[in-house]
Design a protein around this motif. Structure first.
Motif, PDB file in Angstrom:
ATOM      1  N   ALA A 138      57.167 -12.828  80.899  1.00 42.04           N
ATOM      2  CA  ALA A 138      56.708 -11.433  80.880  1.00 42.04           C
ATOM      3  C   ALA A 138      55.189 -11.355  80.965  1.00 42.04           C
ATOM      4  CB  ALA A 138      57.197 -10.748  79.604  1.00 42.04           C
ATOM      5  N   LEU A 139      54.512 -12.299  80.319  1.00 46.53           N
ATOM      6  CA  LEU A 139      53.049 -12.349  80.346  1.00 46.53           C
ATOM      7  C   LEU A 139      52.538 -12.542  81.766  1.00 46.53           C
ATOM      8  CD1 LEU A 139      50.766 -12.511  78.031  1.00 46.53           C
ATOM      9  CD2 LEU A 139      50.772 -14.962  78.529  1.00 46.53           C
ATOM     10  N   ILE A 140      53.147 -13.479  82.481  1.00 48.95           N
ATOM     11  CA  ILE A 140      52.729 -13.774  83.852  1.00 48.95           C
ATOM     12  C   ILE A 140      52.965 -12.578  84.765  1.00 48.95           C
ATOM     13  CG2 ILE A 140      53.273 -15.176  85.880  1.00 48.95           C
ATOM     14  CD1 ILE A 140      53.772 -17.520  83.976  1.00 48.95           C
ATOM     15  N   THR A 141      54.138 -11.947  84.624  1.00 46.94           N
ATOM     16  CA  THR A 141      54.444 -10.779  85.460  1.00 46.94           C
ATOM     17  C   THR A 141      53.412  -9.685  85.264  1.00 46.94           C
ATOM     18  OG1 THR A 141      56.824 -11.210  85.490  1.00 46.94           O
ATOM     19  CG2 THR A 141      56.118  -8.940  85.884  1.00 46.94           C
ATOM     20  N   ARG A 142      53.071  -9.404  84.016  1.00 48.68           N
ATOM     21  CA  ARG A 142      52.116  -8.336  83.720  1.00 48.68           C
ATOM     22  C   ARG A 142      50.719  -8.673  84.215  1.00 48.68           C
ATOM     23  NH1 ARG A 142      56.327  -7.515  81.005  1.00 48.68           N
ATOM     24  NH2 ARG A 142      56.779  -5.563  79.884  1.00 48.68           N
ATOM     25  N   ALA A 143      50.281  -9.895  84.006  1.00 47.70           N
ATOM     26  CA  ALA A 143      48.945 -10.284  84.442  1.00 47.70           C
ATOM     27  C   ALA A 143      48.838 -10.266  85.961  1.00 47.70           C
ATOM     28  CB  ALA A 143      48.603 -11.672  83.904  1.00 47.70           C
ATOM     29  N   GLN A 144      49.832 -10.839  86.631  1.00 45.90           N
ATOM     30  CA  GLN A 144      49.793 -10.883  88.092  1.00 45.90           C
ATOM     31  C   GLN A 144      49.796  -9.486  88.687  1.00 45.90           C
ATOM     32  OE1 GLN A 144      52.625 -13.568  89.957  1.00 45.90           O
ATOM     33  NE2 GLN A 144      52.805 -12.244  91.729  1.00 45.90           N
ATOM     34  N   THR A 145      50.622  -8.613  88.140  1.00 47.72           N
ATOM     35  CA  THR A 145      50.707  -7.255  88.660  1.00 47.72           C
ATOM     36  C   THR A 145      49.416  -6.479  88.434  1.00 47.72           C
ATOM     37  OG1 THR A 145      53.103  -7.233  88.262  1.00 47.72           O
ATOM     38  CG2 THR A 145      52.022  -5.092  88.563  1.00 47.72           C
ATOM     39  N   ALA A 146      48.811  -6.634  87.243  1.00 47.32           N
ATOM     40  CA  ALA A 146      47.580  -5.906  86.932  1.00 47.32           C
ATOM     41  C   ALA A 146      46.437  -6.327  87.850  1.00 47.32           C
ATOM     42  CB  ALA A 146      47.193  -6.131  85.473  1.00 47.32           C
ATOM     43  N   ILE A 147      46.339  -7.613  88.134  1.00 47.31           N
ATOM     44  CA  ILE A 147      45.272  -8.103  89.013  1.00 47.31           C
ATOM     45  C   ILE A 147      45.521  -7.663  90.456  1.00 47.31           C
ATOM     46  CG2 ILE A 147      44.117 -10.155  89.929  1.00 47.31           C
ATOM     47  CD1 ILE A 147      44.897 -11.558  87.256  1.00 47.31           C
ATOM     48  N   ALA A 148      46.775  -7.813  90.894  1.00 44.08           N
ATOM     49  CA  ALA A 148      47.108  -7.404  92.267  1.00 44.08           C
ATOM     50  C   ALA A 148      46.892  -5.911  92.462  1.00 44.08           C
ATOM     51  CB  ALA A 148      48.553  -7.785  92.588  1.00 44.08           C
ATOM     52  N   ASP A 149      47.278  -5.108  91.471  1.00 40.66           N
ATOM     53  CA  ASP A 149      47.097  -3.662  91.581  1.00 40.66           C
ATOM     54  C   ASP A 149      45.620  -3.297  91.680  1.00 40.66           C
ATOM     55  OD1 ASP A 149      49.760  -3.055  91.607  1.00 40.66           O
ATOM     56  OD2 ASP A 149      49.880  -2.451  89.509  1.00 40.66           O
ATOM     57  N   ALA A 150      44.779  -3.971  90.899  1.00 39.27           N
ATOM     58  CA  ALA A 150      43.338  -3.686  90.957  1.00 39.27           C
ATOM     59  C   ALA A 150      42.789  -3.982  92.351  1.00 39.27           C
ATOM     60  CB  ALA A 150      42.595  -4.505  89.903  1.00 39.27           C
ATOM     61  N   GLY A 151      43.174  -5.123  92.923  1.00 42.35           N
ATOM     62  CA  GLY A 151      42.725  -5.452  94.268  1.00 42.35           C
ATOM     63  C   GLY A 151      43.271  -4.499  95.310  1.00 42.35           C
ATOM     64  N   ARG A 152      44.549  -4.096  95.140  1.00 45.19           N
ATOM     65  CA  ARG A 152      45.155  -3.162  96.086  1.00 45.19           C
ATOM     66  C   ARG A 152      44.482  -1.796  96.036  1.00 45.19           C
ATOM     67  NH1 ARG A 152      50.458  -5.685  95.657  1.00 45.19           N
ATOM     68  NH2 ARG A 152      50.621  -4.873  93.548  1.00 45.19           N
ATOM     69  N   VAL A 153      44.228  -1.311  94.811  1.00 43.03           N
ATOM     70  CA  VAL A 153      43.580  -0.001  94.691  1.00 43.03           C
ATOM     71  C   VAL A 153      42.184  -0.049  95.308  1.00 43.03           C
ATOM     72  CG1 VAL A 153      42.674   1.706  93.072  1.00 43.03           C
ATOM     73  CG2 VAL A 153      44.911   0.710  92.678  1.00 43.03           C
ATOM     74  N   ALA A 154      41.470  -1.144  95.109  1.00 41.08           N
ATOM     75  CA  ALA A 154      40.132  -1.278  95.685  1.00 41.08           C
ATOM     76  C   ALA A 154      40.179  -1.224  97.206  1.00 41.08           C
ATOM     77  CB  ALA A 154      39.486  -2.583  95.225  1.00 41.08           C
ATOM     78  N   THR A 155      41.112  -1.954  97.812  1.00 44.16           N
ATOM     79  CA  THR A 155      41.202  -1.925  99.270  1.00 44.16           C
ATOM     80  C   THR A 155      41.671  -0.543  99.747  1.00 44.16           C
ATOM     81  OG1 THR A 155      43.429  -2.885  99.160  1.00 44.16           O
ATOM     82  CG2 THR A 155      41.606  -4.393  99.502  1.00 44.16           C
TER      83      THR A 155
END
Length: 355
Positions: A138-155
């Motif tokens: 669960a930790l990995i899923t949350r961390a990966q999603t939060a980082i990916a979302d930040a990069g996606r929102v930026a682009t």
């Protein structure tokens, strides 16, 4: 000169390495030996977890802004943005608006749930497995999603801030069937990027005139997989249908909504649009019968978004920010409710994402 695809490949390689490093640090901090008191452990280590995740988000956002300009330049020429994205306001919050510490506490909840589900008389390793397996997953899923979302929102913001642009959806890594049939689709810059937890798909910013030439053959993706991978991603019956000649999009769309990619139908009413346009959101924003993603992150007097949002002349709005009453829309929610690019840019500025 590099091509758009080369720029995208380089960028997402950097993002994946960045994510891997952050997850490695977070998992190492979590450890394999369960603490006596899960909640006490989290209270003592939450700041460290958030610090690692925030630093990764900041890097992902910075890389995202740089990537948009480079990709557009490689695809036909640089485009000057109409407004400057605010990177700080994209950090410290999950894609659904939750603060990062609340997001990460979900791993503790998963570990506790695994223990609660264990049958009476289960072996004494249940607690260890719950912490080191269920909790870590669960930790990995949350961390990966939060980082990916930040990069996606930026682009996404970098693209939205520029006129006459849009994006193509790019498959990255191992993608699910819903993502596969969306790959290569072209979208206007104001269309929100649909994603699910641990989604690796990304934007490829493009000039509007070039979007029609951007395509990914879904069947080619399907045929690149082994039979076992096809069955796993498209279901055994669905994969067999595709192997027999069925349209992959039709097969997947028959199970529409299973991956959580579809939003509920409904139009935004005049009253709802007025509340959103005013910027005075309280606990949630509802449009067309569905709840939109909002966040209170950075909305305190010393928050990242405060100076940006309170810069206007609306004294009442500024007072509400100081009292901590306001929430701001997440970018994805803005794309969902805005009916024009001008309206989307105005709402992005109002909510502190653009200058």
């Amino acid at each position: 000169m590099t091509t758009v695809l080369e720029e995208a490949t380089t960028f997402y390689g950097r993002q994946r390495r960045l994510t891997a490093r952050a997850i490695g640090r977070i998992v190492a901090l979590w450890g394999t030996r369960p603490p006596v008191d899960f909640d006490l452990w989290f209270a003592e280590h939450a700041d460290a977890l958030v610090e690692i995740l925030t630093a990764a988000q900041e890097s992902a956002v910075g890389q995202g802004f740089e990537y948009v300009g480079a990709a557009l330049a490689a695809g036909g020429g640089a485009i000057t943005p109409d407004a400057d994205p605010v990177g700080d306001n994209l950090v410290g919050v999950a894609g659904d608006g939750r603060p990062l510490d609340t997001l990460m506490y979900g791993a503790v909840i998963h570990a506790k749930a695994a223990i609660a589900k264990a049958p009476d008389g289960a072996d004494r390793n249940v607690v260890r497995r719950a912490w080191s397996e269920n909790g870590v997953a669960a930790l990995i899923t949350r961390a990966q999603t939060a980082i990916a979302d930040a990069g996606r929102v930026a682009t996404g913001l970098g693209t939205a801030a520029r006129p006459h642009t849009g994006y193509t959806r790019l498959l990255v890594g191992s993608s699910c069937s819903r993502c596969a049939v969306l790959a290569g689709r072209t979208y206007g810059s104001m269309t929100a990027f649909q994603r699910h937890p641990r989604c690796d798909c990304r934007h490829v910013p493009r000039h509007r005139s070039d979007l029609a030439r951007s395509a990914v053959d879904v069947r080619s993706f399907f045929e690149s997989l082994s039979t076992a991978e096809q069955d796993a991603k498209f279901t055994r019956a669905g994969a067999q249908a595709i192997r027999d000649g069925a349209d992959p999009a039709q097969v997947v769309n028959a199970r529409r909504g299973v991956a959580g990619l579809e939003s509920a139908a409904g139009r935004v009413t005049s009253a709802e649009r007025a509340a959103i346009a005013s910027g005075r959101l309280r606990n949630s924003a509802v449009a067309g019968g569905r709840e939109l993603a909002t966040t209170s992150e950075a909305m305190t007097k010393r928050g990242r978004a405060f100076k940006t949002i309170a810069r206007g002349d609306d004294v009442r709005r500024e007072t509400e920010i100081k009292k901590g009453k306001r929430k701001r829309l997440m970018p994805e929610a803005i794309y969902e409710v805005a009916e024009s690019r001008d309206e989307a840019l105005r709402l992005l500025k109002l909510n502190g994402y653009l200058l």
